[in-house]
Design an enzyme around this catalytic site. Structure first.
Site, mmCIF file in Angstrom:
data_model
loop_
_atom_site.group_PDB
_atom_site.id
_atom_site.type_symbol
_atom_site.label_atom_id
_atom_site.label_comp_id
_atom_site.label_asym_id
_atom_site.label_seq_id
_atom_site.Cartn_x
_atom_site.Cartn_y
_atom_site.Cartn_z
ATOM 1 C CB VAL A 4 7.678 -64.084 75.037
ATOM 2 C CG1 VAL A 4 8.468 -64.023 73.728
ATOM 3 C CG2 VAL A 4 6.901 -65.388 75.135
ATOM 4 C CD GLU A 95 -17.820 -50.150 78.156
ATOM 5 O OE1 GLU A 95 -17.083 -50.867 78.852
ATOM 6 O OE2 GLU A 95 -18.405 -50.558 77.135
ATOM 7 C CG ASP A 225 -6.026 -56.296 70.872
ATOM 8 O OD1 ASP A 225 -6.947 -56.634 70.099
ATOM 9 O OD2 ASP A 225 -6.235 -55.834 72.009
HETATM 10 C C1 LIG Z 1 -10.697 -52.146 79.336
HETATM 11 C C2 LIG Z 1 -10.925 -52.929 78.070
HETATM 12 C C3 LIG Z 1 -12.218 -53.264 77.708
HETATM 13 C C4 LIG Z 1 -12.452 -53.993 76.544
HETATM 14 N N1 LIG Z 1 -13.747 -54.292 76.224
HETATM 15 C C5 LIG Z 1 -13.983 -55.010 75.118
HETATM 16 C C6 LIG Z 1 -15.319 -55.373 74.794
HETATM 17 O O1 LIG Z 1 -16.272 -55.034 75.506
HETATM 18 N N2 LIG Z 1 -15.525 -56.107 73.666
HETATM 19 C C7 LIG Z 1 -14.479 -56.489 72.867
HETATM 20 O O2 LIG Z 1 -14.713 -57.160 71.872
HETATM 21 N N3 LIG Z 1 -13.207 -56.169 73.149
HETATM 22 C C8 LIG Z 1 -12.929 -55.439 74.254
HETATM 23 N N4 LIG Z 1 -11.638 -55.102 74.562
HETATM 24 C C9 LIG Z 1 -10.554 -55.511 73.642
HETATM 25 C C10 LIG Z 1 -10.209 -56.974 73.852
HETATM 26 O O3 LIG Z 1 -9.911 -57.180 75.223
HETATM 27 C C11 LIG Z 1 -8.995 -57.325 72.998
HETATM 28 O O4 LIG Z 1 -9.271 -57.011 71.646
HETATM 29 C C12 LIG Z 1 -8.651 -58.806 73.090
HETATM 30 O O5 LIG Z 1 -8.403 -59.189 74.421
HETATM 31 C C13 LIG Z 1 -7.418 -59.107 72.235
HETATM 32 O O6 LIG Z 1 -7.025 -60.444 72.443
HETATM 33 P P1 LIG Z 1 -5.505 -60.864 72.279
HETATM 34 O O7 LIG Z 1 -5.485 -62.340 72.477
HETATM 35 O O8 LIG Z 1 -4.926 -60.282 71.057
HETATM 36 O O9 LIG Z 1 -4.735 -60.133 73.474
HETATM 37 P P2 LIG Z 1 -4.929 -60.237 75.050
HETATM 38 O O10 LIG Z 1 -6.291 -60.661 75.412
HETATM 39 O O11 LIG Z 1 -4.433 -58.932 75.571
HETATM 40 O O12 LIG Z 1 -3.937 -61.412 75.465
HETATM 41 C C14 LIG Z 1 -2.525 -61.251 75.366
HETATM 42 C C15 LIG Z 1 -1.886 -62.086 76.463
HETATM 43 O O13 LIG Z 1 -0.474 -62.131 76.242
HETATM 44 C C16 LIG Z 1 0.179 -61.943 77.487
HETATM 45 N N5 LIG Z 1 1.494 -61.362 77.218
HETATM 46 C C17 LIG Z 1 1.805 -60.119 76.787
HETATM 47 N N6 LIG Z 1 3.131 -59.964 76.646
HETATM 48 C C18 LIG Z 1 3.680 -61.145 76.999
HETATM 49 C C19 LIG Z 1 5.028 -61.641 77.039
HETATM 50 N N7 LIG Z 1 6.072 -60.863 76.696
HETATM 51 N N8 LIG Z 1 5.226 -62.920 77.430
HETATM 52 C C20 LIG Z 1 4.180 -63.728 77.765
HETATM 53 N N9 LIG Z 1 2.895 -63.321 77.737
HETATM 54 C C21 LIG Z 1 2.643 -62.050 77.360
HETATM 55 C C22 LIG Z 1 -0.716 -60.972 78.248
HETATM 56 O O14 LIG Z 1 -0.467 -61.062 79.628
HETATM 57 C C23 LIG Z 1 -2.087 -61.490 77.858
HETATM 58 O O15 LIG Z 1 -2.537 -62.490 78.721
HETATM 59 C C24 LIG Z 1 -11.367 -54.386 75.727
HETATM 60 C C25 LIG Z 1 -10.063 -54.072 76.091
HETATM 61 C C26 LIG Z 1 -9.832 -53.342 77.259
HETATM 62 C C27 LIG Z 1 -8.423 -53.001 77.631
#
Ligand SMILES: Cc1cc2nc3c(=O)[nH]c(=O)nc-3n(C[C@H](O)[C@H](O)[C@H](O)COP(=O)(O)OP(=O)(O)OC[C@H]3O[C@@H](n4cnc5c(N)ncnc54)[C@H](O)[C@@H]3O)c2cc1C
Length: 339
Positions: A4, A95, A225
């Site tokens: 996107v 971690e 997030d």
């Molecule tokens: C190293 C690490 C460890 C973590 N450990 C934990 C844990 O132990 N417990 C916990 O609760 N949380 C943990 N988190 C946090 C957790 O991963 C996030 O809070 C969660 O994944 C947020 O979900 P989301 O759907 O908002 O975003 P995401 O899971 O990041 O999904 C967003 C998606 O959108 C896609 N995307 C981004 N930009 C674009 C674009 N322009 N076009 C198309 N697609 C796009 C990305 O590729 C991704 O697949 C951790 C995070 C990290 C980085």
């Protein structure tokens, strides 16, 4: 999959490379990336840990640093290659620090002839007064002591002032380190900057309404997030996966109910956990605190049950038992992430 590039709220279209996708309802859940507090020039010198490719690159760079040190004759260069700085003492930083300390001191022991991997220096640098700032004081203290026992140099109240190729300056001290890992800040996907007249915070996260819709756009929601939200009960919603999943469910309910009733989202805090190393973790569930081995088992259990599919759970479970008993982490083949 298409990336996107822009969201045209007035035209109700999502723009990708060469495509315009019209929508009736839209849910924006693009997540977050590493944020550098306005110092984006630091990014090329650091390694992040947000994607699978980041993880593969980090693994490769750490393994390569040890291999290069083994082939090196300059003591100063060896010291730099065997130094790792992690910026950010949240759960991710803690971690990584713990696992790299164990990797260098235990797993790598006996793997090299010329260098001594146990001399590896792992620094964890945190600007705030303590690591794991959102955890209770006793668990923060335990985490710090445990990391220090494992050989990690924990520097709290220590802000990074400058950073470049192979060095970090923090609280006036310069540390030469080949590997610098950035776990300090997050920033929303840059797509949010294309949302005309939508309020964003300093990190580019969308300030949504209590029902998770965008102000002035009832048909557009945001979750996870990418959102900056204080929920309907006044709780700050953290950037963790339970919050992202709950928001998804909340939006689905609104859409399923024919979009008539729009209650505010309320975050259900299921507690926090962080693993520090082998047999050591901390967990805080609504005031019930656990640490050490019991918290570590809880951490393993929670991370096991959330894997997709029974086959994965069983495979990972036996893999963990094997690793625990043998201290082996599998073949250390150096591979490249997709560029
Ligand atoms: C190293 C690490 C460890 C973590 N450990 C934990 C844990 O132990 N417990 C916990 O609760 N949380 C943990 N988190 C946090 C957790 O991963 C996030 O809070 C969660 O994944 C947020 O979900 P989301 O759907 O908002 O975003 P995401 O899971 O990041 O999904 C967003 C998606 O959108 C896609 N995307 C981004 N930009 C674009 C674009 N322009 N076009 C198309 N697609 C796009 C990305 O590729 C991704 O697949 C951790 C995070 C990290 C980085």
């Amino acid at each position: 999959m298409d990336e996107v590039k822009q969201i045209d709220l007035s035209g109700k279209r999502v723009l990708t490379e060469g495509h315009a996708l019209p929508y009736d309802y839209l849910v924006i859940a693009l997540g977050a990336k590493s944020g550098f507090f306005g110092r984006n020039d630091w990014e090329p010198f650091t390694l992040g840990l947000k994607t699978l490719d980041d993880a593969i690159t980090l693994r490769r760079r750490v393994l390569e640093a040890f291999e290069r040190a083994e082939a090196c004759d300059d003591p100063a260069a060896i010291a730099s290659l065997l130094s790792i700085v992690i910026v950010g003492g949240g759960p991710t930083g803690v971690e990584i620090a713990g696992s790299l300390a164990e990797l260098s001191r235990v797993v790598f022991a006996g793997d090299f002839r010329r260098i001594d991997p146990s001399k590896t220096k792992v620094y964890l640098i945190e600007a705030g007064p303590d690591v794991l700032a959102t955890f209770p004081q006793d668990l923060r203290q335990y985490t710090r002591e445990r990391l220090e026992t494992m050989g990690v140099t924990v520097k709290t109240g220590c802000r990074v002032e400058e950073l470049g190729k192979g060095y970090v300056v923090a609280a006036g001290q310069r540390i030469e380190a080949e590997t610098i890992i950035w776990a300090a800040g997050v920033e929303a996907s840059s797509v949010t900057r294309t949302l005309a007249e939508v309020p964003l915070d300093n990190c580019g996260r969308i300030k949504v309404l209590p029902d998770l819709s965008l102000p002035g756009h009832r048909e557009v929601f945001a979750a996870g997030d990418i959102v900056n939200l204080t929920d309907a009960e006044g709780k700050r919603v953290p950037g963790v996966s339970p919050a992202a999943m709950q928001m998804g469910t909340h939006i689905a309910r609104i859409l399923n109910d024919g979009d008539r009733d729009r209650p505010g989202y309320v975050y259900w805090d299921k507690g926090s956990m962080a693993t520090i190393g082998r047999s050591a973790a901390v967990a805080d569930f609504a005031g019930m605190r656990f640490r050490g081995l019991i918290a570590w088992f809880m951490w393993l259990f929670v991370h096991l049950i959330f894997l997709v599919g029974m086959r994965n759970r069983v495979t990972v479970f036996f893999h963990w038992i094997w690793s625990y008993l043998t201290w082996k982490r599998g073949a250390r083949i150096i591979i490249r992430a997709e560029e």
